[in-house]
Write an enzyme that holds these catalytic residues in place. Structure first.
Site, PDB file in Angstrom:
ATOM      1  N   ASP A 350     -54.547   5.707  41.124  1.00  0.00           N
ATOM      2  CA  ASP A 350     -54.793   5.876  39.719  1.00  0.00           C
ATOM      3  C   ASP A 350     -54.872   4.556  39.166  1.00  0.00           C
ATOM      4  OD1 ASP A 350     -53.900   5.711  36.814  1.00  0.00           O
ATOM      5  OD2 ASP A 350     -53.847   7.746  37.656  1.00  0.00           O
ATOM      6  N   LEU A 377     -55.070  10.338  35.842  1.00  0.00           N
ATOM      7  CA  LEU A 377     -55.507   9.802  36.005  1.00  0.00           C
ATOM      8  C   LEU A 377     -55.259  10.718  38.327  1.00  0.00           C
ATOM      9  CD1 LEU A 377     -58.500   7.192  36.539  1.00  0.00           C
ATOM     10  CD2 LEU A 377     -58.356   9.260  35.804  1.00  0.00           C
ATOM     11  N   ASP A 378     -54.069  10.577  38.230  1.00  0.00           N
ATOM     12  CA  ASP A 378     -52.726  10.799  39.504  1.00  0.00           C
ATOM     13  C   ASP A 378     -53.141  12.450  39.556  1.00  0.00           C
ATOM     14  OD1 ASP A 378     -52.665   9.560  42.215  1.00  0.00           O
ATOM     15  OD2 ASP A 378     -51.184   8.433  41.308  1.00  0.00           O
ATOM     16  N   HIS A 379     -51.990  12.777  38.594  1.00  0.00           N
ATOM     17  CA  HIS A 379     -51.551  13.941  37.856  1.00  0.00           C
ATOM     18  C   HIS A 379     -52.338  15.265  37.390  1.00  0.00           C
ATOM     19  CE1 HIS A 379     -47.168  13.085  37.128  1.00  0.00           C
ATOM     20  NE2 HIS A 379     -47.108  11.699  36.961  1.00  0.00           N
ATOM     21  N   GLY A 382     -54.138  15.716  40.400  1.00  0.00           N
ATOM     22  CA  GLY A 382     -52.602  16.921  41.263  1.00  0.00           C
ATOM     23  C   GLY A 382     -53.311  18.832  40.539  1.00  0.00           C
TER      24      GLY A 382
END
Length: 487
Positions: A350, A377-379, A382
């Site tokens: 991220d 971006l990660d969360h 996900g």
């Protein structure tokens, strides 16, 4: 509806998942403008991703709750084929819960101890012509970075070596050595990059059929609580944040999630704890223990992968190969840059995607690059990945077919930038990544439980719908402590 909301709101996310727009009326939102402060519309992105995931869960839950033991729709209660709008549980998205979840790793306490987020060599560095960001949280990535630079593990030596080179030169040299470093770019510079063009050509969520496998028979589930993924088996071949957030969400919704890791790759214990709720974790060498993996695959409903594109394909774990051996499977694939274009085989995280795509420039100042108030971006990716899996399962009940879904952090970054509404710089430090609560208090969204590691303080689930689960069924266990078999 504002222009930002139309571009990056729930409707856009739900459309990318192929959802019925009529179901959007089942969603209500509690807006809290103080959370996730940033120049870019991070709060809108986070709300949309969690909302889409909760709606996908409610949709699948309604389908399964309306089934008889034989798998048929209950007559007189639900229209055949689909539950309809009124049959879908109401979804509630609270910005406070979402913001807390998007920084869940910062709220985690293990026996009162806070985890360390980034290693000393994971940071921004000055180069001869700009900035570069490195990622060296894992020992093998740190060793490769130092080998590329020819320096000892000393921040002053690393800074001196980087100051003599251009940012792009560092980027290429470190990636060539198997490490991770990315040159800072503006949004315009990224838009002109060949990888950006390849990413922009793809939808936010790539979805498709792999074969003509029979339609999935949805078995009934109860409503106390309503668990849309109950009885489904998920093989979790992911690491770090985005993939584990997706599978943590599927575990919340009742899935039997088994995370498999190579015994040769180290893991960060606190990171695993934060994303390990509801799952089991086992070590398995996919080459040496292939028979064990094939036995697990033979009973799996979903396979989620998050390794560098191509790295699993050569082990016979491409979406097509998995569907051939397990017809009816849903394969969910996650990458940093997308599995295409000149960067299609590169590793990424991220923080690095923020730097390459211009987000760090947008959130920074002329003196120094910045960062989003969360690893959004990660969360965000996900939650979208979990939503895509849930929607694929729902679509299988109507149309059959093994399914694939694919997402990339860089594509989510593009979506964020597309919806950008620059209204001037926030207050000093407002977008700082170190803000513990990401704006406002998170106390209402925190809880505690005892786990194998000790007393845990953690963030409650942000995915919420009427009758749904309020917490995970089990706390996280130690990494790799479980047996590689289904529960």
């Amino acid at each position: 509806m504002t222009d930002t909301e139309s571009r990056i709101g729930l409707a856009a996310a739900w459309s990318s998942l192929g959802g019925d727009p009529a179901l959007l009326t089942r969603v209500s939102t509690v807006e809290r403008p103080e959370v996730l402060p940033a120049r870019l519309p991070v709060r809108e992105l986070a709300r949309a991703c969690v909302g889409a995931c909760a709606l996908a869960a409610a949709e699948l839950g309604a389908r399964r709750a309306a089934r008889t033991p034989s798998g048929r729709a209950r007559t007189g209660r639900v229209p055949a084929g689909r539950p309809g709008v009124l049959g879908t549980p109401a979804v509630r998205v609270d910005d406070g819960a979402v913001a807390a979840a998007f920084v869940s790793e910062r709220h985690l306490l293990v026996d009162g101890r806070a985890p360390v987020a980034f290693a000393p060599l994971s940071r921004f560095w000055r180069t001869a012509d700009g900035w570069v960001r490195t990622h060296a949280n894992y020992p093998h990535h740190r060793a490769r970075l130092l080998a590329a630079l020819g320096t000892p593990e000393d921040t002053q030596a690393v800074a001196a070596a980087l100051a003599e080179r251009s940012a792009v030169e560092v980027e290429e040299a470190v990636y060539a050595s198997g490490g991770l470093a990315v040159a800072l770019r503006t949004p315009a510079q990224w838009a002109a990059h060949e990888q950006a063009a390849a990413v922009a050509e793809r939808p936010l969520v790539e979805r498709g059929r792999l074969d003509a496998a029979p339609a999935r028979v949805l078995t009934p589930v109860g409503r106390d609580p309503l668990l849309p993924a109950a009885g489904l088996r998920v093989l979790d071949l992911t690491r770090v944040i985005a993939g584990p957030v997706a599978t943590r969400t599927l575990a919340l919704l009742g899935a039997d999630v088994l995370r498999l890791d190579s015994p040769r790759l180290p893991e960060l214990p606190d990171q695993h704890t934060d994303t390990g709720f509801g799952k089991r974790s086992a070590l398995l060498d996919l080459t040496a223990d292939r028979d064990a993996f094939e036995e697990l695959l033979a009973a799996a409903d979903v396979v989620v992968t998050g390794y560098r594109p191509g790295s699993l394909d050569r082990l016979g774990l491409s979406a097509e190969a998995l569907a051939e051996r397990r017809p009816g499977v849903v394969v969910a694939q996650l990458s940093a840059w997308g599995a295409y274009g000149p960067w299609g085989d590169r590793r990424g995280f991220d923080s690095l995607v923020q730097v390459a795509t211009g987000i760090a420039t947008s959130e920074g100042s002329p003196e120094r690059p910045g960062a989003l108030p969360a690893q959004a971006l990660d969360h965000g990716t996900g939650y979208l990945l979990a939503a895509a899996v849930l929607r694929a399962l729902t679509e299988q009940a109507d149309e059959g077919g093994s399914r694939f879904v694919r997402l990339a952090l860089a594509r989510t970054a593009g979506w964020l930038l597309e919806g950008a509404a620059h209204t001037g710089a926030p207050a000093e430090g407002a977008a700082a990544a170190s803000a513990p609560a990401a704006g406002g208090s998170a106390d209402a969204w925190l809880t505690e439980a005892d786990g194998a590691q000790g007393r845990l303080r953690y963030v409650r689930p942000a995915v919420s719908f009427a009758g749904g689960p309020r917490d995970w069924a089990r706390p996280p266990g130690p990494w790799g402590a479980d047996t590689a078999r289904w529960g």
